[in-house]
Design a protein around this motif. Structure first.
Motif, short mmCIF file in Angstrom:
data_model
loop_
_atom_site.label_atom_id
_atom_site.label_comp_id
_atom_site.label_asym_id
_atom_site.label_seq_id
_atom_site.Cartn_x
_atom_site.Cartn_y
_atom_site.Cartn_z
N PRO A 102 -3.79 -7.93 30.23
CA PRO A 102 -2.79 -8.55 29.34
C PRO A 102 -2.48 -7.63 28.17
N MET A 103 -1.58 -8.04 27.30
CA MET A 103 -1.10 -7.14 26.26
C MET A 103 -2.05 -7.14 25.07
N ARG A 104 -3.01 -6.23 25.12
CA ARG A 104 -3.97 -6.08 24.02
C ARG A 104 -3.58 -4.87 23.17
N PHE A 105 -3.97 -4.91 21.90
CA PHE A 105 -3.62 -3.80 21.02
C PHE A 105 -4.76 -3.55 20.04
N GLU A 106 -4.73 -2.38 19.44
CA GLU A 106 -5.73 -2.00 18.45
C GLU A 106 -5.09 -1.13 17.39
N SER A 107 -5.39 -1.41 16.13
CA SER A 107 -4.88 -0.63 15.01
C SER A 107 -6.06 -0.26 14.11
N VAL A 108 -6.25 1.04 13.88
CA VAL A 108 -7.39 1.52 13.08
C VAL A 108 -6.86 2.35 11.92
N HIS A 109 -7.34 2.05 10.72
CA HIS A 109 -6.97 2.81 9.53
C HIS A 109 -8.22 3.24 8.80
N SER A 110 -8.22 4.47 8.31
CA SER A 110 -9.32 4.99 7.50
C SER A 110 -8.87 5.10 6.05
N TYR A 111 -9.79 4.79 5.13
CA TYR A 111 -9.47 4.79 3.71
C TYR A 111 -10.53 5.55 2.92
N LYS A 112 -10.10 6.23 1.88
CA LYS A 112 -11.03 6.87 0.96
C LYS A 112 -11.36 5.88 -0.15
N ALA A 113 -12.00 4.81 0.26
CA ALA A 113 -12.40 3.73 -0.64
C ALA A 113 -13.55 3.00 0.03
N PRO A 114 -14.49 2.45 -0.75
CA PRO A 114 -15.60 1.71 -0.16
C PRO A 114 -15.13 0.46 0.57
N ALA A 115 -15.94 0.00 1.52
CA ALA A 115 -15.56 -1.13 2.35
C ALA A 115 -15.30 -2.39 1.53
N ASP A 116 -16.11 -2.63 0.49
CA ASP A 116 -15.90 -3.85 -0.28
C ASP A 116 -14.56 -3.85 -1.01
N ALA A 117 -14.10 -2.66 -1.41
CA ALA A 117 -12.78 -2.57 -2.06
C ALA A 117 -11.66 -2.87 -1.06
N VAL A 118 -11.80 -2.38 0.17
CA VAL A 118 -10.80 -2.65 1.21
C VAL A 118 -10.78 -4.14 1.53
N GLY A 119 -11.97 -4.74 1.69
CA GLY A 119 -12.03 -6.17 1.99
C GLY A 119 -11.42 -7.01 0.89
N SER A 120 -11.67 -6.66 -0.36
CA SER A 120 -11.10 -7.41 -1.48
C SER A 120 -9.58 -7.30 -1.50
N ALA A 121 -9.06 -6.10 -1.20
CA ALA A 121 -7.61 -5.89 -1.20
C ALA A 121 -6.95 -6.69 -0.09
N LEU A 122 -7.61 -6.81 1.06
CA LEU A 122 -7.04 -7.54 2.19
C LEU A 122 -6.74 -9.00 1.84
N VAL A 123 -7.52 -9.58 0.93
CA VAL A 123 -7.35 -11.00 0.61
C VAL A 123 -6.82 -11.20 -0.81
N ASP A 124 -6.25 -10.16 -1.36
CA ASP A 124 -5.70 -10.24 -2.71
C ASP A 124 -4.23 -10.66 -2.63
N PRO A 125 -3.86 -11.84 -3.11
CA PRO A 125 -2.45 -12.25 -3.06
C PRO A 125 -1.52 -11.28 -3.77
N ALA A 126 -2.02 -10.58 -4.79
CA ALA A 126 -1.18 -9.63 -5.52
C ALA A 126 -0.72 -8.49 -4.62
N PHE A 127 -1.54 -8.09 -3.65
CA PHE A 127 -1.14 -7.04 -2.71
C PHE A 127 0.07 -7.47 -1.90
N TYR A 128 0.05 -8.69 -1.39
CA TYR A 128 1.16 -9.17 -0.56
C TYR A 128 2.40 -9.44 -1.40
N ALA A 129 2.22 -9.77 -2.67
CA ALA A 129 3.37 -10.03 -3.54
C ALA A 129 4.19 -8.77 -3.77
N GLU A 130 3.57 -7.60 -3.61
CA GLU A 130 4.27 -6.32 -3.81
C GLU A 130 4.47 -5.56 -2.52
N LEU A 131 4.22 -6.18 -1.38
CA LEU A 131 4.26 -5.50 -0.09
C LEU A 131 5.69 -5.42 0.43
#
Length: 199
Positions: free
Chosen positions: A34-63
């Motif tokens: 079936p139609m499966r997909f994968e998207s991988v991104h690398s960041y020069k930032a610690p994992a906790d910073a990436v996780g916090s940004a993912l759920v930050d409403p302010a990020f989506y407000a400016e996206l």
């Protein structure tokens, strides 16, 4: 009586084919069926910073992404380390004829629900189309892991299903590259958000 014909051996599935990422540091992959997909991104930032940004409403407000308007934040709740973020998106770009057969003349919009646990750095992403929501569904896992002292990697793996006779599989093939392109651009913008002054 004629002997029963021998069963034909199963054909091996084709290996996943990489798709050209929108920016360096991103990798996308599609496998079918079936139609499966994968998207991988690398960041020069610690994992906790990436996780916090993912759920930050302010990020989506400016996206700002091509072919879609800024997402509308419908809900953001938190239970301990677990966030639930619901957004609505409206597509403004062009569709190929097959995808247009699926959605008809309707305005294309969808609801996106991200559930993410900052303690385990894992979660799920559900995308539900406003058009034929019972027949078009997309669900993915979200995982953020450390990839060095101050580096991390976000991986989204999912599957798109379109339950429409005769054209469902072809429509999946037509729509998944667009979903991946949007996830890649969103991942790129997340990197820019993490690099903003004061972050």
């Amino acid at each position: 009586a004629q002997p029963a014909p021998l069963a034909q051996p199963a054909q091996p599935t084709e290996p996943a084919q990489p798709v050209e990422p929108a920016q360096p540091g991103a990798t996308t992959r599609i496998t079918s069926p079936p139609m499966r997909f994968e998207s991988v991104h690398s960041y020069k930032a610690p994992a906790d910073a990436v996780g916090s940004a993912l759920v930050d409403p302010a990020f989506y407000a400016e996206l700002d992404l091509p072919d879609v308007g800024r997402p509308r934040l419908d809900a953001h709740t938190r239970d301990g380390a677990v966030h639930r973020l619901v957004t609505t998106w409206v597509y403004s770009g062009e569709l190929d004829p097959l995808a247009r057969r699926v959605v008809g003349s309707h305005k294309i919009s969808w609801s996106q629900t991200l559930v993410f646990d900052e303690a385990t750095m894992t979660g799920s992403l559900d995308i539900t189309s406003a058009i034929q929501p019972g027949r078009i569904s997309c669900r993915a896992s979200v995982n953020v892991i450390a990839a060095g002292k101050r580096s991390s990697r976000r991986t989204i793996r999912g599957e798109l299903k379109i339950g429409i006779p005769l054209i469902g599989g072809k429509a999946e093939s037509a729509l998944v590259p667009g979903i991946l392109a949007r996830l890649d651009r969103e991942g790129d913008e997340l990197g820019r958000w993490l690099r903003r002054p004061g972050s």
